[in-house]
Scaffold this active site. Structure first.
Site, PDB file in Angstrom:
ATOM      1  CE  LYS A  52      -3.783  -2.375   2.344  1.00 18.59           C
ATOM      2  NZ  LYS A  52      -4.390  -2.747   3.631  1.00 18.59           N
ATOM      3  CD  GLN A  96      -3.358  -4.312   7.096  1.00 22.56           C
ATOM      4  OE1 GLN A  96      -3.219  -3.364   6.342  1.00 22.56           O
ATOM      5  NE2 GLN A  96      -4.033  -5.401   6.739  1.00 22.56           N
ATOM      6  CG  ASP A 119      -9.493   0.127   5.400  1.00 22.59           C
ATOM      7  OD1 ASP A 119      -9.148  -0.138   4.235  1.00 22.59           O
ATOM      8  OD2 ASP A 119      -8.745   0.023   6.378  1.00 22.59           O
TER       9      ASP A 119
END
Ligand code: NDP
Length: 283
Positions: A52, A96, A119
């Site tokens: 990412k 994460q 997200d």
């Protein structure tokens, strides 16, 4: 059979994001910035984050790392998220998952400011998706739709079957397909006859985390097959949830693994980060 090349579609989107970042910087002087939070020592998470960050660098999105391989106390994580929420130089927060045992993931996700939730997992953002007025879409489901749209899948009236009902993939993907007027069936481990459902799918999306579970005879001739699964076999090989060799004999179009949905997820994350920065800067 058409190969749905997620890598190529992701490249196109990353090019658009890079242009958007340049434009935003020219107009405001601000570089969109993503805070990356990793708690615990998870090998897969480290690889995801490295990918990412690399893609972020490529489009001009800055990242700030908050990496705690030895863990972090729950209050310290709350304090960190509060400070990132309050920091105007941070536009997106990537927490994460998974978090180490003992953490309440729902509470941690809910502690992220909804406008910085790139997200799309915050309950407010999921609620808006359910209500039909989303501001940010979860990255992997949005990536699946982008691939289908790019290659011209007809979704209105299509029988769409989603295998897997997780909060990050299956459920939001079903909502997105429904919003596009597909007739959606959501399958899971208690589904009685999985093959009976998958065989009538015009659009079959699989996110179960079971290597090769969907085989050729489970696929309708000519179907669009989107394989979200990423599974590493003992041999080290990466495979999806769909048995590519047999399913591609029946499918009209199919995503490969790797090179399908995976690159799209990262592209969507960066697109969401740019959009979050634009909203916060009102630019
Ligand atoms: P979860 O483990 O959270 O959910 C899996 C879902 O699949 C559950 O709803 C489960 O049902 C269902 N399922 C599992 N086995 C079966 C079965 N035999 N028959 C029917 N349904 C089944 O996984 P995620 O959604 O997080 O991830 C799914 C896969 O996608 C994984 O391989 C993951 O690595 C990959 N992934 C890929 C991404 C990408 O960028 N390409 C991003 C995110 C995930 P039940 O609810 O009943 O347990």
């Amino acid at each position: 059979m058409k190969l749905l090349d997620g890598k190529a579609v992701a490249q196109k989107i990353l090019g658009e994001v890079a242009g958007g970042v340049r434009d935003l910087r020219a107009r405001t002087g601000v570089t969109p910035t993503l805070a990356v939070v990793l708690v615990g020592d998870f090998a897969a998470s480290k690889i995801y984050i490295a990918n990412k960050k690399k893609a972020g660098d490529g489009v001009g999105i800055a990242s700030r790392d908050f990496i705690y391989p030895d863990g972090l106390s729950r209050p310290a994580l709350s304090t960190l998220l509060e400070s990132l929420n309050a920091d105007p130089a941070v536009h997106g927060i990537l927490l994460q998952l998974p978090l180490p045992a003992g953490f309440d993931e729902d509470a941690a996700i809910a502690a992220i400011a909804p406008e910085k939730d790139v997200d799309g997992f915050h309950p407010q953002n999921l609620g808006r998706l359910l209500a039909g007025s989303p501001t940010v879409l979860p990255c992997t489901p949005a990536g699946c739709l982008e691939i289908l749209d790019h290659y011209g899948a007809e979704l209105t009236g299509a029988e769409a079957v989603v295998v897997g009902r997780s909060r990050i993939v299956g459920k939001p993907l079903a909502q997105l397909l429904l919003a596009r007027n597909a007739t959606v069936t959501l399958c899971h481990t208690r589904t009685r006859d999985l093959a009976a459902h998958t065989r009538r799918a015009d659009v079959l999306c699989v996110a179960a985390g079971r290597p090769g579970m969907i085989t050729g005879p489970m696929v309708k001739a000519g179907a669009w097959v989107v394989d979200v699964g990423i599974n590493r076999l003992e041999t080290g090989k990466l495979v999806g949830d769909v048995d590519f060799d047999s399913a591609s004999q029946r499918a009209g179009a199919i995503t490969p693994v790797p090179g399908g949905v995976g690159p799209m997820t990262i592209a969507m994350l960066l697109r969401n980060t740019l959009a979050a920065a634009r909203r916060q800067l009102r630019a």
